[in-house]
Design a protein around this motif. Structure first.
Motif, PDB file in Angstrom:
ATOM      1  N   ARG A 195      -3.366   5.470  -1.183  1.00  7.75           N
ATOM      2  CA  ARG A 195      -4.308   6.020  -0.206  1.00  7.75           C
ATOM      3  C   ARG A 195      -3.788   7.337   0.354  1.00  7.75           C
ATOM      4  NH1 ARG A 195      -5.452   0.552   3.463  1.00  7.75           N
ATOM      5  NH2 ARG A 195      -5.564  -0.927   1.693  1.00  7.75           N
ATOM      6  N   GLU A 196      -4.651   8.332   0.392  1.00  9.83           N
ATOM      7  CA  GLU A 196      -4.284   9.609   1.006  1.00  9.83           C
ATOM      8  C   GLU A 196      -4.436   9.530   2.520  1.00  9.83           C
ATOM      9  OE1 GLU A 196      -6.304  12.955  -0.567  1.00  9.83           O
ATOM     10  OE2 GLU A 196      -5.328  12.828  -2.536  1.00  9.83           O
ATOM     11  N   ILE A 197      -3.511  10.207   3.214  1.00 13.91           N
ATOM     12  CA  ILE A 197      -3.604  10.286   4.676  1.00 13.91           C
ATOM     13  C   ILE A 197      -4.567  11.425   4.995  1.00 13.91           C
ATOM     14  CG2 ILE A 197      -2.314  10.544   6.826  1.00 13.91           C
ATOM     15  CD1 ILE A 197       0.169   9.587   5.289  1.00 13.91           C
ATOM     16  N   GLY A 198      -5.861  11.105   4.869  1.00 14.93           N
ATOM     17  CA  GLY A 198      -6.896  12.131   5.012  1.00 14.93           C
ATOM     18  C   GLY A 198      -7.107  12.583   6.431  1.00 14.93           C
ATOM     19  N   SER A 199      -6.847  11.675   7.373  1.00 16.28           N
ATOM     20  CA  SER A 199      -7.019  12.010   8.788  1.00 16.28           C
ATOM     21  C   SER A 199      -5.714  11.728   9.518  1.00 16.28           C
ATOM     22  CB  SER A 199      -8.167  11.183   9.394  1.00 16.28           C
ATOM     23  OG  SER A 199      -8.348  11.494  10.761  1.00 16.28           O
ATOM     24  N   GLY A 220      -4.343  15.185  -0.517  1.00  9.77           N
ATOM     25  CA  GLY A 220      -4.400  16.023  -1.714  1.00  9.77           C
ATOM     26  C   GLY A 220      -3.344  15.712  -2.753  1.00  9.77           C
ATOM     27  N   SER A 221      -2.511  14.671  -2.538  1.00 15.96           N
ATOM     28  CA  SER A 221      -1.410  14.396  -3.475  1.00 15.96           C
ATOM     29  C   SER A 221      -1.557  13.067  -4.215  1.00 15.96           C
ATOM     30  CB  SER A 221      -0.071  14.420  -2.737  1.00 15.96           C
ATOM     31  OG  SER A 221       0.008  13.356  -1.807  1.00 15.96           O
ATOM     32  N   ALA A 222      -2.679  12.393  -4.051  1.00 12.55           N
ATOM     33  CA  ALA A 222      -2.839  11.077  -4.684  1.00 12.55           C
ATOM     34  C   ALA A 222      -2.671  11.148  -6.192  1.00 12.55           C
ATOM     35  CB  ALA A 222      -4.191  10.476  -4.311  1.00 12.55           C
ATOM     36  N   VAL A 239       0.843  -1.195   0.000  1.00 11.45           N
ATOM     37  CA  VAL A 239       0.000   0.000   0.000  1.00 11.45           C
ATOM     38  C   VAL A 239       0.876   1.242   0.000  1.00 11.45           C
ATOM     39  CG1 VAL A 239      -1.816   1.248   1.217  1.00 11.45           C
ATOM     40  CG2 VAL A 239      -1.786  -1.259   1.268  1.00 11.45           C
ATOM     41  N   LEU A 240       0.519   2.232  -0.804  1.00 11.93           N
ATOM     42  CA  LEU A 240       1.248   3.503  -0.857  1.00 11.93           C
ATOM     43  C   LEU A 240       0.405   4.575  -0.187  1.00 11.93           C
ATOM     44  CD1 LEU A 240       3.661   5.184  -1.894  1.00 11.93           C
ATOM     45  CD2 LEU A 240       2.351   5.571  -3.992  1.00 11.93           C
TER      46      LEU A 240
END
Length: 493
Positions: A335-339, A317-319, A311-312
């Motif tokens: 996957r974005e680190i949204g939280s 906002g950078s996906a 998994v990356l």
């Protein structure tokens, strides 16, 4: 004198006819075997018989090598520990090398049971695999006299935790108490161990530098590194997390993580610009996850990571930056680190004083719905205490230490926990009228128990000495448990 391993046609014919040949060792005195050096005025310690495996455990226990030896009326100076001299002498637990020895050759102590090694000031060179596969070796001191250290000298010494180079050495150093050997002029890390912290002045991590460090769990590659040579982490079977901050490691290498059995998490720093081919490849256990701290994808090649991409995780906002970037687009799970993590709280849940002091800490991450909750434990004063990645703290000596648990998601959030250890509960000198155990100047001294079995354990419960002695040098300051004559004593140094 030890002969070449290549035989002439005539000599080979004689062997075929069954003509007896001389043994590999030239002579034996007091249980130690020797070969003449070419000058015939000095000798090398060697094995018994035709090869190192001709006999089993010809050397065992504690061996004292003399500075001079007399044979057939002539006295010779002992200048060399020869190739494979003690190889696979599993019963060898200690050796004293005289100040006349200048060279420790290839595989000299390979697969012995040495626990500590203080190399004398006379030694100038140490050969390949000289101390490899010494499963019980915990500490080594490199003197100022050494000017040549070959690669892989400590391969598969998985218990090795202390490497100290004399500060007067002009060729090598162990700067910043890093527990490694660094070639001073080139800033190349030649050899490390499971406790090594690579200084941010090292530019090259040498071939096989950490090979066989099976107890190593994490490693931090600093921004200064521009080249990681082959097989650096080969056989580091428990390595699970690599913090990669090398800004521009563009050199092609190979097999860096070969035979690392567990899936590795790579945390790639924000300032990393380029990662060369194979630098993060060949992780036999695959990649569990890759955590990027930069919104801009670094330059990589199709050979940078192993085929099992995992998994990356990328910053919020950078996906799309990664989905459209060359090679990065091959990742199917981005996957974005949204939280991100916004708080880490540490609590103590247990304390144990058997065979030294250990403390169990736990960390709670907030918010509960954080995208990536993984944390990295570290100690700010490893001379006082260390912490593993389960939060277990091992205490070595009295003092103050701050333990940190940092989120790896790039948020920069970490929790801290301060610990203070006082010597009140530690017996520094014990005298019961029969046996006296004292600790001073890095040495544990035992009186009144001559000939008795002595066991010394460090705060982690690792045996650092097992034998008979009245003085036991210890590898570093800390808390030690001494077992002698049926009694147990705790000592602080």
């Amino acid at each position: 004198m030890k002969r070449s391993r290549k035989f002439s046609g005539i000599f080979a014919a004689l062997l075929t006819l069954g003509v007896a040949t001389a043994s590999a060792h030239d002579f034996e005195v007091d249980g130690i075997y020797y070969n003449y050096n070419e000058n015939n005025t000095s000798v090398a310690v060697t094995f018994k018989g035709q090869s190192y495996d001709s006999y089993s455990d010809e050397y065992s226990g504690e061996v004292l090598i003399p500075a001079e030896v007399t044979y057939s009326g002539k006295t010779y100076t002992v200048t060399t520990i020869g190739e494979d001299a003690f190889r696979k002498c599993f019963g060898l637990t200690a050796v004293e090398i005289p100040n006349t020895v200048t060279s420790i050759d290839y595989g000299a102590f390979y697969a012995t049971s040495l626990r500590t090694m203080k190399i004398p000031e006379s030694v100038k060179s140490i050969g390949v695999y000289a101390f490899a596969c010494c499963d019980h070796l915990t500490s080594v001191e490199i003197p100022a006299s050494v000017t040549k250290i070959n690669k892989n000298i400590f391969t598969t010494c998985h218990k090795l935790s202390s490497i100290v180079v004399d500060t007067e050495n002009k060729v090598y150093d162990s700067r910043e108490n890093c527990n490694a050997i660094i070639e001073t002029e080139s800033n190349k890390l030649v050899c490390g161990c499971k406790t090594t912290v690579i200084p941010n002045t090292v530019t090259v991590v040498g071939f096989g530098a950490f090979e066989g460090c099976s107890d190593m769990v994490t490693m931090d590659i600093p921004s200064s590194v521009t080249l990681i040579e082959g097989y650096v982490f080969h056989l580091c079977k428990n390595l699970t997390t690599v913090f990669y901050n090398a800004k521009n490691c563009s050199e092609e290498t190979y097999g860096v993580y070969y035979d690392c059995d567990k899936a590795i998490t790579f945390v790639i720093g924000e300032d990393v610009e380029k990662i060369g081919p194979f630098v993060l490849c060949a992780a036999s256990g695959g990649v569990q996850k890759i955590v990027m701290h930069s919104s801009t994808p670094p330059e990589i090649s199709s050979y940078t990571f192993p085929k099992d991409l995992g998994v990356l995780y990328v910053p919020k906002g950078s996906a799309d930056n990664y989905r459209w970037a060359e090679v990065w687009s091959e990742f199917s799970d981005i996957r974005e680190i949204g939280s991100p993590v916004d708080d880490v709280v540490i609590k103590k849940v247990a304390e144990n004083h058997d065979n030294g002091t250990t403390i169990q800490l736990v960390a709670t991450v907030a918010p509960s719905n954080a995208t990536l909750k993984d944390i990295y434990w570290s100690s700010e004063n490893k001379e006082v205490a260390t912490v593993d990645q389960s939060g277990k703290v091992t205490v070595f000596r009295p003092g103050e230490v701050t333990i940190s648990a940092m989120a790896i998601d790039g948020s920069g959030v970490k929790g801290t926990y301060k610990l203070m250890f006082t010597p009140e509960s530690v017996e520094e000198n014990v005298d019961d009228g029969e046996v006296t155990v004292r600790g001073e100047n890095g040495v544990i001294r035992i009186e009144g128990a001559e000939g008795a079995a002595v066991e010394v354990y460090n705060a982690a419960g690792v045996c650092v000495f097992n034998g008979t002695a009245t003085e036991v040098p210890v590898p570093q300051r800390g808390i030690y448990v001494v077992r002698v004559s049926g009694r147990v004593t705790k000592i602080v140094l």
